[in-house]
Design a protein around this motif. Structure first.
Motif, mmCIF file in Angstrom:
data_model
loop_
_atom_site.group_PDB
_atom_site.id
_atom_site.type_symbol
_atom_site.label_atom_id
_atom_site.label_comp_id
_atom_site.label_asym_id
_atom_site.label_seq_id
_atom_site.Cartn_x
_atom_site.Cartn_y
_atom_site.Cartn_z
ATOM 1 N N HIS A 171 0.910 -1.170 0.149
ATOM 2 C CA HIS A 171 0.090 -0.078 0.137
ATOM 3 C C HIS A 171 0.830 1.202 0.072
ATOM 4 C CE1 HIS A 171 -2.715 3.150 1.616
ATOM 5 N NE2 HIS A 171 -3.816 2.434 1.006
ATOM 6 N N LEU A 172 1.824 1.329 0.775
ATOM 7 C CA LEU A 172 2.586 2.388 0.768
ATOM 8 C C LEU A 172 3.558 2.783 -0.433
ATOM 9 C CD1 LEU A 172 4.541 1.823 4.337
ATOM 10 C CD2 LEU A 172 3.017 3.802 3.694
ATOM 11 N N LEU A 173 3.957 1.690 -1.071
ATOM 12 C CA LEU A 173 4.619 1.753 -2.340
ATOM 13 C C LEU A 173 4.057 1.860 -3.555
ATOM 14 C CD1 LEU A 173 7.338 -1.139 -1.803
ATOM 15 C CD2 LEU A 173 7.820 1.150 -1.600
ATOM 16 N N GLY A 174 2.639 1.386 -3.365
ATOM 17 C CA GLY A 174 1.931 1.584 -4.610
ATOM 18 C C GLY A 174 1.220 3.017 -4.649
ATOM 19 N N THR A 175 1.456 3.852 -3.816
ATOM 20 C CA THR A 175 1.031 5.331 -3.889
ATOM 21 C C THR A 175 2.172 6.080 -4.994
ATOM 22 O OG1 THR A 175 2.215 5.961 -2.065
ATOM 23 C CG2 THR A 175 0.149 5.305 -1.848
ATOM 24 N N THR A 176 3.203 5.546 -5.127
ATOM 25 C CA THR A 176 4.021 6.299 -6.060
ATOM 26 C C THR A 176 4.693 5.287 -7.252
ATOM 27 O OG1 THR A 176 5.766 5.903 -4.484
ATOM 28 C CG2 THR A 176 4.580 7.740 -4.285
ATOM 29 N N ALA A 356 10.200 4.753 2.797
ATOM 30 C CA ALA A 356 10.670 5.967 2.823
ATOM 31 C C ALA A 356 11.868 6.085 1.733
ATOM 32 C CB ALA A 356 11.121 6.304 4.103
ATOM 33 N N LEU A 357 12.658 4.827 1.410
ATOM 34 C CA LEU A 357 13.788 4.880 0.714
ATOM 35 C C LEU A 357 13.097 5.118 -1.022
ATOM 36 C CD1 LEU A 357 16.099 2.217 2.199
ATOM 37 C CD2 LEU A 357 16.500 4.507 1.831
ATOM 38 N N PHE A 358 12.065 4.920 -1.084
ATOM 39 C CA PHE A 358 11.469 4.878 -2.552
ATOM 40 C C PHE A 358 10.526 5.795 -2.580
ATOM 41 C CE2 PHE A 358 12.466 0.643 -1.786
ATOM 42 C CZ PHE A 358 13.302 0.143 -2.952
ATOM 43 N N THR A 359 9.977 6.531 -1.337
ATOM 44 C CA THR A 359 8.683 7.543 -1.588
ATOM 45 C C THR A 359 9.244 8.954 -1.177
ATOM 46 O OG1 THR A 359 7.886 7.090 0.452
ATOM 47 C CG2 THR A 359 6.933 5.662 -1.292
ATOM 48 N N THR A 360 10.468 9.107 -0.609
ATOM 49 C CA THR A 360 10.842 10.604 -0.129
ATOM 50 C C THR A 360 11.598 11.048 -1.013
ATOM 51 O OG1 THR A 360 11.045 9.531 2.385
ATOM 52 C CG2 THR A 360 12.292 11.732 1.642
ATOM 53 N N PRO A 361 11.359 12.166 -1.429
ATOM 54 C CA PRO A 361 11.948 12.786 -2.516
ATOM 55 C C PRO A 361 13.679 13.016 -2.350
ATOM 56 C CG PRO A 361 10.114 14.258 -2.287
ATOM 57 C CD PRO A 361 10.476 12.885 -1.240
#
Length: 361
Positions: A171-176, A356-361
């Motif tokens: 769910h966390l990763l699927g947002t981005t 966070a390693l994938f979703t944080t700019p």
């Protein structure tokens, strides 16, 4: 009919064939004609030069196949007894694999049973052609998409803390990103579930998990296991895209229903290599056993020899697990030492750190 790059033209119906020839096309060079019944279209074929065309699983009137071969066309036959379309141009859907019958009678169940029979030259060719077709369909599907892989054990049961965690990560990763998994049960199913429902709140995933927990495993009944997942699918008809890449090599593990696109292979070696390759934004490795460890070091090998522009992050979740239970991390860390992959290899304790390693700019 679909155009693809260059002069290649894909023709999937005789209506399109007749229409295009009637419009003035006299050469089929570069055309791919798939699954057509040409037994009543001798005149159409005779009006064209067929050299350079590719006929895949087509049927011809008497004499036509020899003529087009003589003109330089390539003809691949419709192989007998194969339960799958060896020349398909798209990935599978869960509905296509499962259908409405029992699992034993479904396309997926029949393909698994067929794959385990004594192999003949025709069946070996059918499997190779099918997997080649899936390669092409998958390459088209992944083009332009940012994909993060989630790898983990197939044995996780619905209702367990670990299964819930994998769903939350999806769910966390699927947002981005598009989330890809090995397409099977356990952690793979959970991550595809979370990603499929990524546009909704986490409470939507939690509600689905509650219902799924009533059927924790595909044993003893794949039918009951799949029915519970289709209940969730039907309740959420507008899913976020997510990918599964399973294999009939492990056919006793049914494909999970939550992947919106399924690239299913007969050959597991091909499937493993392709799965890692399409995860162009990196991979999260949850706790697992032999298969997950294999994927860690297969991915590590790719990154070990990669240049800086093509290294993809590797994130292992579970510090104690990967340093003590299955100590893959020390070896991975040693491999990465001094290489361009070194800053892209991570060991974390929590799912939030991983995401966070994938979703944080």
């Amino acid at each position: 009919m679909r155009r693809s790059r260059g002069r290649v033209v894909d023709v999937d119906t005789t209506v399109e064939l007749v229409r295009r020839v009637a419009a003035g096309n006299t050469s089929l060079a570069g055309w791919r004609l798939r699954g057509l019944d040409l037994t009543r279209h001798s005149a159409t074929l005779a009006s064209c030069h067929t050299g350079g065309a590719l006929f895949l699983g087509c049927r011809f009137a008497t004499g036509d196949e020899a003529r087009v071969r003589g003109e330089g066309a390539l003809v691949f036959p419709d192989l007998p007894n194969s339960p799958v379309d060896d020349y398909r141009t798209s990935l599978y859907t869960a509905r296509e694999l499962y259908g409405t019958a029992t699992y034993r009678e479904s396309l997926d169940g029949r393909a698994f049973a067929w794959s385990k029979r004594r192999q003949s030259r025709d069946s070996a060719l059918a499997k190779a052609l099918h997997d080649h077709a899936i390669d092409g369909a998958l390459a088209t599907w992944v083009a332009g998409r940012d994909i993060v892989g989630v790898m983990g054990g197939h044995a996780l049961e619905r209702g367990s803390v670990e299964y819930t965690d994998a769903a939350r990560l999806g769910h966390l990763l699927g947002t981005t990103h598009i989330v890809a998994t090995g397409g099977g049960p356990g952690a793979m199913e959970a991550a595809n579930l979370g990603a499929r429902l990524a546009t909704g709140p986490l409470s939507t995933v939690e509600e689905a998990l509650t219902g799924l927990a009533a059927v924790p495993s595909f044993r003893p009944s794949i039918d009951a296991w799949a029915a519970a997942t289709f209940d969730v699918v039907d309740a959420h008809p507008e899913p976020t895209e997510t990918l599964g890449v399973p294999t009939w090599h492990y056919g006793h593990e049914p494909p999970n229903v939550f992947a919106t696109a399924i690239a299913k292979y007969f050959g597991n070696a091909t499937r493993e290599a392709v799965l890692l390759q399409v995860c162009n934004r990196g991979i999260v490795f949850l706790t697992g056993a032999g298969g997950t460890v294999q994927e860690i070091f297969q991915d590590a090998c790719e990154n070990y020899y990669a240049d800086d522009s093509s290294v993809a992050p590797m994130v292992l979740v579970g510090r104690d697990y990967w340093t003590r239970t299955l100590p893959a991390w020390p070896l991975l860390q040693s491999l990465a030492d001094g290489r361009v992959m070194e800053p892209h290899v991570h060991l974390v304790d929590t799912l939030d750190e991983a995401a966070a390693l994938f979703t944080t700019p």
